[in-house]
Design an enzyme around this catalytic site. Structure first.
Site, PDB file in Angstrom:
ATOM      1  N   SER A 251       2.018  -4.307   2.292  1.00 26.48           N
ATOM      2  CA  SER A 251       2.211  -4.784   0.926  1.00 26.48           C
ATOM      3  C   SER A 251       3.322  -5.815   0.926  1.00 26.48           C
ATOM      4  O   SER A 251       4.278  -5.709   1.711  1.00 26.48           O
ATOM      5  CB  SER A 251       2.600  -3.628  -0.003  1.00 26.48           C
ATOM      6  OG  SER A 251       3.040  -4.109  -1.270  1.00 26.48           O
TER       7      SER A 251
ATOM      8  N   TYR B  31       8.613   3.116  -2.181  1.00 26.31           N
ATOM      9  CA  TYR B  31       7.356   2.474  -1.821  1.00 26.31           C
ATOM     10  C   TYR B  31       7.621   1.200  -1.026  1.00 26.31           C
ATOM     11  O   TYR B  31       7.004   0.967   0.021  1.00 26.31           O
ATOM     12  CB  TYR B  31       6.548   2.146  -3.080  1.00 26.31           C
ATOM     13  CG  TYR B  31       5.262   1.395  -2.778  1.00 26.31           C
ATOM     14  CD1 TYR B  31       4.145   2.055  -2.278  1.00 26.31           C
ATOM     15  CD2 TYR B  31       5.174   0.023  -2.979  1.00 26.31           C
ATOM     16  CE1 TYR B  31       2.981   1.370  -1.979  1.00 26.31           C
ATOM     17  CE2 TYR B  31       4.017  -0.670  -2.694  1.00 26.31           C
ATOM     18  CZ  TYR B  31       2.918   0.005  -2.190  1.00 26.31           C
ATOM     19  OH  TYR B  31       1.773  -0.683  -1.896  1.00 26.31           O
TER      20      TYR B  31
END
Length: 246
Positions: free
Chosen positions: A145, A158
């Site tokens: 990501s 995250y």
């Protein structure tokens, strides 16, 4: 690498990027094993969709954060279809926490995100690697990501977990060479269910991207398949984000 007649395991393969990747792999002639943890109905629906286009797929439940479940899943897949040639480490978890709210980040949240997003990818890669080495070829793609590049994401844990995925990719590429190639595809904003309830934010973001469009799961799936096919590439972190990080 030609994907025809290869066996591909896609974790989290019934929804979002995983679903699109499973379908694209089937279109390219691979037999697709769709792993799921809780999304049984979505995984089975994806199997039916692949069957409708004359592809080959089946669903398999396992919690990838549990090494014993991963090893059992991989063993049973090999028993059923003979091998695993390709692995897409797509399954992931997040918690939506304001980046500056450090007190909201509990040990349980840290453990959940690291267990699924990092350790789960490692467990899956470790479990499939002996079978790939036996055939002296294989390819793994981890889904990262841009949060792991920018430090900004749905939550601080995250973003940190995805930075670890990028590092894991490089380390695995070294550890598993020369038989197994390991690369990482890094999406920016993608139109998936993770935006549920925040669609207004997604739509507001699109005009500010260089390409003025949010990526689709199919966009990411095509790059994942390209990375699996590319024989001369390993250890690479490939960003697909419509110019979001430029």
């Amino acid at each position: 690498m030609d994907l025809l007649h290869k066996v591909a395991l896609v974790t989290g393969g019934g929804t979002g990027i995983g679903r699109a990747t499973s379908i694209e792999l089937a279109k390219r002639g691979a037999t697709v094993v769709i792993n799921y943890s809780r999304s049984k109905a979505d995984a089975e629906a994806t199997v039916r969709e692949i069957s409708a286009i004359k592809g080959s797929a089946f669903a398999f439940q396992a919690d990838i954060s549990q090494d014993s479940e991963v090893r059992s899943m991989v063993h049973r897949i090999v028993q059923n279809v003979g091998s695993i040639d390709l692995l897409v480490n797509n399954a992931g978890a997040t918690q939506h926490i304001p980046m500056d709210d450090l007190e909201a980040v509990t040990d349980d949240i840290w453990n959940e995100l690291l267990d699924v997003n990092v350790k789960g990818m490692f467990y899956c890669s470790r479990a499939v690697s002996p079978y790939m080495k036996d055939k002296r070829h294989g390819a793994i793609v981890n889904v990262g990501s841009i949060a792991g590049q920018t430090g900004l994401g749905s939550s601080l844990p995250y973003a940190v977990s995805k930075a670890a995925v990028h590092g894991l990719t490089k380390s695995l590429a070294r550890a598993l060479a020369p038989c197994i190639r390991v690369n990482c595809v890094v999406p920016g904003a993608v139109e998936t269910r993770w935006w549920k309830g925040r669609e207004d934010r997604m739509n507001a973001l699109a005009p500010h991207l260089l390409l003025q469009a949010i990526s689709t799961p199919e966009d990411i799936a095509h790059m994942i398949c390209a990375a699996l096919e590319q024989e001369a590439m390993t250890g690479q972190i490939i960003t697909v984000d419509s110019g979001q990080t430029l």
